[in-house]
Design an enzyme around this catalytic site. Sequence first.
Site, PDB file in Angstrom:
ATOM      1  N   GLU A  58       0.819  -1.218   0.000  1.00  0.00           N
ATOM      2  CA  GLU A  58       0.000   0.000   0.000  1.00  0.00           C
ATOM      3  C   GLU A  58       0.854   1.272   0.000  1.00  0.00           C
ATOM      4  OE1 GLU A  58      -1.901   1.143   3.846  1.00  0.00           O
ATOM      5  OE2 GLU A  58      -3.626   1.539   2.586  1.00  0.00           O
ATOM      6  N   ASP A  59       2.027   1.194   0.634  1.00  0.00           N
ATOM      7  CA  ASP A  59       2.777   2.420   0.889  1.00  0.00           C
ATOM      8  C   ASP A  59       3.473   3.040  -0.327  1.00  0.00           C
ATOM      9  OD1 ASP A  59       2.149   2.788   3.630  1.00  0.00           O
ATOM     10  OD2 ASP A  59       3.395   1.047   4.082  1.00  0.00           O
TER      11      ASP A  59
ATOM     12  N   HIS B  70       0.915   5.440  10.869  1.00  0.00           N
ATOM     13  CA  HIS B  70       0.243   6.044   9.718  1.00  0.00           C
ATOM     14  C   HIS B  70      -1.150   6.525  10.124  1.00  0.00           C
ATOM     15  CE1 HIS B  70       2.853   3.306   6.972  1.00  0.00           C
ATOM     16  NE2 HIS B  70       3.197   4.551   6.719  1.00  0.00           N
TER      17      HIS B  70
ATOM     18  N   CYS C  32      -2.485  -2.319   4.528  1.00  0.00           N
ATOM     19  CA  CYS C  32      -1.088  -2.320   4.062  1.00  0.00           C
ATOM     20  C   CYS C  32      -0.804  -3.375   3.014  1.00  0.00           C
ATOM     21  CB  CYS C  32      -0.146  -2.588   5.225  1.00  0.00           C
ATOM     22  SG  CYS C  32      -0.433  -1.605   6.674  1.00  0.00           S
TER      23      CYS C  32
HETATM   24  N1  GLY Z   1       7.192  -2.185   9.079  1.00  0.00           N
HETATM   25  C1  GLY Z   1       6.321  -1.330   8.401  1.00  0.00           C
HETATM   26  C2  GLY Z   1       6.914  -0.017   8.128  1.00  0.00           C
HETATM   27  O1  GLY Z   1       7.990   0.275   8.628  1.00  0.00           O
HETATM   28  O2  GLY Z   1       6.367   0.775   7.397  1.00  0.00           O
END
Ligand code: GLY
Length: 289
Positions: free
Chosen positions: A99-100, A193, A284
Amino acid sequence: MGEGCRRRALPLPGRGRILAGEPKVSPEHEVRQVRELTTALMRRVPDSYEPFYGARGIAIDLQTARAQHAAYADALRAAGVRVHLLDADEAWPDCVFVEDPAVVVPPRALIGRLAAHREGEPPPVQAALREWHETVALDGGARLEGGDVLHVEDTTYVGLTARTNARGADALRDFLAPAGRRVVAVRVPNYLHLKTAASYLGNGTLLAVPDFAGVKAFQVDQVIHTDAAEPVAANCLRVNGDLLVVAGNPRTEPRLRAFAERHGVRVVPLEISEFQKGDGSLTCLSTLW
Ligand code: GLY
């Protein structure tokens, strides 16, 4: 803020306005008003996920992680979504949290800039997304992770966190302007987040941890709080007529089931213990459009 304390008109894209307090529409009608999601990008769990967290004193069971990942993909399919699985990259142990690296609002995708231990994740995601979308890069000083981006009807909320800065929020605003989406930045001091603290259930309803002060910025019909002892329940994923929820939150789940019953939504609890150990949650594990 308690449940049901905001009663206001809620604009829904392409569907006119629903006035809170109007006679109830049927659940089937309400389900149809959720933006239809057809496609998900997921990324396999790398072998390196286990030793990366092992070195930090966190024991991951890789076999269980992969079984949970497969069950999650099946849940997306059951909700009517086609799932595309991207290969893992052993050099980047968190790459399963796909997702990020990108924010997708068809026909374009904004490519994020991630924390140092994740900075190599975006290029293969960008390459994959080019099959469907025009991709857009951030400028040099901007930082943005998809976990900080929460779409609520025609507004997008962006968390200002240790991962996403004001320039990242500005870049998101520019990216979404052609789509006619308003962007509201919200400070999220105590959570990784924004979507660690809150998620949107659809039907005008935000789910949030009780200590998230930023909830005041949200224009929604109602807020459901997780139980104070179950903050991990705040990350839910609404996919068409299904609501994927984190299993094992017995105080919060009845609140979600009450919401679901009211709106004709099916609750799908999923075990994600091995991803929670890596600070991940339901949203995520996929990028959806
Ligand atoms: N472990 C997930 C993050 O650091 O974004």
